[in-house]
Design a protein around this motif. Structure first.
Motif, PDB file in Angstrom:
ATOM      1  N   SER A   1      -6.762  -0.284  -3.927  1.00  0.00           N
ATOM      2  CA  SER A   1      -8.098   0.124  -3.494  1.00  0.00           C
ATOM      3  C   SER A   1      -8.949   0.606  -4.665  1.00  0.00           C
ATOM      4  O   SER A   1     -10.158   0.793  -4.513  1.00  0.00           O
ATOM      5  CB  SER A   1      -8.008   1.227  -2.439  1.00  0.00           C
ATOM      6  OG  SER A   1      -7.367   2.377  -2.962  1.00  0.00           O
TER       7      SER A   1
ATOM      8  N   ASP B   1     -16.118  -3.345   3.856  1.00  0.00           N
ATOM      9  CA  ASP B   1     -15.825  -3.764   2.489  1.00  0.00           C
ATOM     10  C   ASP B   1     -17.111  -4.116   1.746  1.00  0.00           C
ATOM     11  O   ASP B   1     -17.240  -3.854   0.546  1.00  0.00           O
ATOM     12  CB  ASP B   1     -14.889  -4.974   2.502  1.00  0.00           C
ATOM     13  CG  ASP B   1     -13.472  -4.599   2.906  1.00  0.00           C
ATOM     14  OD1 ASP B   1     -13.021  -3.518   2.508  1.00  0.00           O
ATOM     15  OD2 ASP B   1     -12.835  -5.377   3.629  1.00  0.00           O
TER      16      ASP B   1
ATOM     17  N   PRO C   1      -1.535   1.302  -2.260  1.00  0.00           N
ATOM     18  CA  PRO C   1      -2.758   2.127  -2.224  1.00  0.00           C
ATOM     19  C   PRO C   1      -3.587   2.035  -3.503  1.00  0.00           C
ATOM     20  O   PRO C   1      -4.814   2.217  -3.465  1.00  0.00           O
ATOM     21  CB  PRO C   1      -2.216   3.540  -2.013  1.00  0.00           C
ATOM     22  CG  PRO C   1      -0.875   3.352  -1.393  1.00  0.00           C
ATOM     23  CD  PRO C   1      -0.332   2.104  -2.008  1.00  0.00           C
TER      24      PRO C   1
ATOM     25  N   ARG D   1     -10.947  -9.089  -0.050  1.00  0.00           N
ATOM     26  CA  ARG D   1     -10.562  -8.734   1.312  1.00  0.00           C
ATOM     27  C   ARG D   1     -11.708  -8.969   2.292  1.00  0.00           C
ATOM     28  O   ARG D   1     -11.504  -9.461   3.403  1.00  0.00           O
ATOM     29  CB  ARG D   1     -10.108  -7.272   1.349  1.00  0.00           C
ATOM     30  CG  ARG D   1      -9.473  -6.829   2.648  1.00  0.00           C
ATOM     31  CD  ARG D   1      -8.519  -5.678   2.430  1.00  0.00           C
ATOM     32  NE  ARG D   1      -9.089  -4.629   1.610  1.00  0.00           N
ATOM     33  CZ  ARG D   1      -9.654  -3.530   2.085  1.00  0.00           C
ATOM     34  NH1 ARG D   1      -9.722  -3.341   3.377  1.00  0.00           N
ATOM     35  NH2 ARG D   1     -10.127  -2.616   1.272  1.00  0.00           N
TER      36      ARG D   1
ATOM     37  N   SER E   1      -5.405  -7.571  -6.972  1.00  0.00           N
ATOM     38  CA  SER E   1      -6.537  -7.157  -6.140  1.00  0.00           C
ATOM     39  C   SER E   1      -6.580  -7.905  -4.820  1.00  0.00           C
ATOM     40  O   SER E   1      -7.647  -8.235  -4.316  1.00  0.00           O
ATOM     41  CB  SER E   1      -7.859  -7.356  -6.901  1.00  0.00           C
ATOM     42  OG  SER E   1      -7.874  -6.637  -8.104  1.00  0.00           O
TER      43      SER E   1
ATOM     44  N   SER F   1      -3.581  -5.797   5.326  1.00  0.00           N
ATOM     45  CA  SER F   1      -3.640  -5.438   3.911  1.00  0.00           C
ATOM     46  C   SER F   1      -3.030  -4.073   3.637  1.00  0.00           C
ATOM     47  O   SER F   1      -2.559  -3.799   2.544  1.00  0.00           O
ATOM     48  CB  SER F   1      -5.099  -5.436   3.422  1.00  0.00           C
ATOM     49  OG  SER F   1      -5.828  -4.405   4.071  1.00  0.00           O
TER      50      SER F   1
ATOM     51  N   THR G   1     -10.784  -6.036  -5.098  1.00  0.00           N
ATOM     52  CA  THR G   1     -10.079  -5.972  -3.823  1.00  0.00           C
ATOM     53  C   THR G   1     -11.059  -6.045  -2.659  1.00  0.00           C
ATOM     54  O   THR G   1     -10.834  -6.763  -1.670  1.00  0.00           O
ATOM     55  CB  THR G   1      -9.257  -4.680  -3.725  1.00  0.00           C
ATOM     56  OG1 THR G   1      -8.201  -4.722  -4.686  1.00  0.00           O
ATOM     57  CG2 THR G   1      -8.666  -4.495  -2.345  1.00  0.00           C
ATOM     58  N   TYR G   2     -12.167  -5.323  -2.756  1.00  0.00           N
ATOM     59  CA  TYR G   2     -13.134  -5.285  -1.656  1.00  0.00           C
ATOM     60  C   TYR G   2     -13.852  -6.620  -1.511  1.00  0.00           C
ATOM     61  O   TYR G   2     -14.200  -7.025  -0.401  1.00  0.00           O
ATOM     62  CB  TYR G   2     -14.120  -4.146  -1.877  1.00  0.00           C
ATOM     63  CG  TYR G   2     -13.426  -2.808  -1.912  1.00  0.00           C
ATOM     64  CD1 TYR G   2     -13.037  -2.173  -0.734  1.00  0.00           C
ATOM     65  CD2 TYR G   2     -13.100  -2.213  -3.125  1.00  0.00           C
ATOM     66  CE1 TYR G   2     -12.366  -0.962  -0.764  1.00  0.00           C
ATOM     67  CE2 TYR G   2     -12.422  -0.997  -3.167  1.00  0.00           C
ATOM     68  CZ  TYR G   2     -12.056  -0.380  -1.989  1.00  0.00           C
ATOM     69  OH  TYR G   2     -11.374   0.809  -2.025  1.00  0.00           O
TER      70      TYR G   2
ATOM     71  N   LEU H   1      -4.659  -1.380   3.384  1.00  0.00           N
ATOM     72  CA  LEU H   1      -5.588  -0.586   2.585  1.00  0.00           C
ATOM     73  C   LEU H   1      -6.650   0.037   3.476  1.00  0.00           C
ATOM     74  O   LEU H   1      -6.823  -0.330   4.634  1.00  0.00           O
ATOM     75  CB  LEU H   1      -6.253  -1.466   1.522  1.00  0.00           C
ATOM     76  CG  LEU H   1      -5.310  -2.110   0.504  1.00  0.00           C
ATOM     77  CD1 LEU H   1      -6.095  -3.035  -0.407  1.00  0.00           C
ATOM     78  CD2 LEU H   1      -4.589  -1.059  -0.313  1.00  0.00           C
TER      79      LEU H   1
END
Length: 258
Positions: free
Chosen positions: A201, A235, A198, A210, A183, A225, A206-207, A227
């Motif tokens: 995501s 994010d 991809p 990031r 992630s 990234s 991940t969010y 993404l």
């Protein structure tokens, strides 16, 4: 009793229940300390030499925070739901005015405090044992709160699906470990196959990682990234939507009776 009174009373009960379990308290704070000492002080990073830890030290601060945001609420709430089920406590709670969303919100508030304290410990250790360049941002607060709410909801779902407390431990580890390393926390997308990038995501973590990295790591370009999303605010918005969805799913999954 009002809704706020019910939530406050359940929050106090959940907090005292956590602090009474000394082993749980110890490992909640000991685990991130070990992670930082291993990765930050012993293994260290090598931005020019390649390899797994090829990014600057500040890159991995978001990963350290992701450890507690992921593991603590996921395992604690999942275990608490399984423990309530085995003790027929939800059947007793059904006779009180306390609703399932209120119960889960109380658990979430306790986890927000626990994760917040662990995050302060992480920040202090990072400054002490590493040369990571990072800055504190006000965005850390909503990121931590939303991340905890999301994984509290996820933990409630696991607690409902698992057949025992041991089953919750196995399920939470089986979910958390792949998420932690896939992630954009410790493994940069550049080290993964192009077809897999991809898919990162799809992970809510991940969010978090990031966005926290973009908010706290000076000079980091989110576009690296590969993404969808190009900044901490986008994010954060995605994380907020996911947190609402997972929290609602977790509250719905809580049993009324056992």
């Amino acid at each position: 009793m009002s809704r706020l009174g019910r939530i406050a009373a359940e929050t106090r009960a959940a907090w005292h229940g956590f602090t009474r379990r000394r082993t749980a308290v110890f490992f909640t704070f000991f685990f991130p300390v070990i992670i930082i000492l291993i990765f930050g002080a012993l293994v260290q990073t090598d931005p020019t030499g390649g390899g797994l830890f090829a990014e600057p030290p500040g890159y991995y601060v978001a990963g350290y925070l992701a450890v507690v945001v992921l593991f603590t609420p996921l395992s604690r709430v999942g275990h608490e739901v399984a423990r309530h089920r085995e003790g027929n406590r939800f059947e007793k709670l059904a006779t009180t005015p306390l609703t399932r969303p209120e119960w889960l919100l109380a658990q979430t508030l306790v986890n927000v405090v626990v994760v917040g304290l662990a995050s302060l410990l992480i920040g202090g250790l990072v400054l002490l044992v590493t040369d990571a360049a990072f800055e504190f941002s006000a965005l850390l607060v909503p990121y931590l709160v939303l991340g905890v709410a999301l994984f509290c909801g996820f933990g409630a779902v696991l607690g409902r699906l698992a057949d025992s407390q041991d089953g919750v431990v196995a399920a939470s580890n089986g979910v958390a470990l792949p998420l932690l390393f896939l992630s954009e926390t410790f493994v940069p997308p550049s080290m993964l196959p192009g077809w897999f990038v991809p898919l990162m995501s799809l992970s809510p973590l991940t969010y978090f990682a990031r966005g926290v990295r973009a908010a706290t790591f000076p000079g980091w370009d989110p576009a690296r990234s590969g993404l969808v999303g190009s900044g901490p605010y986008l994010d954060l918005a995605v994380l907020a939507a996911l947190a609402v969805g997972f929290f609602a799913a977790g509250a719905y999954a809580l049993p009324r009776t056992d």
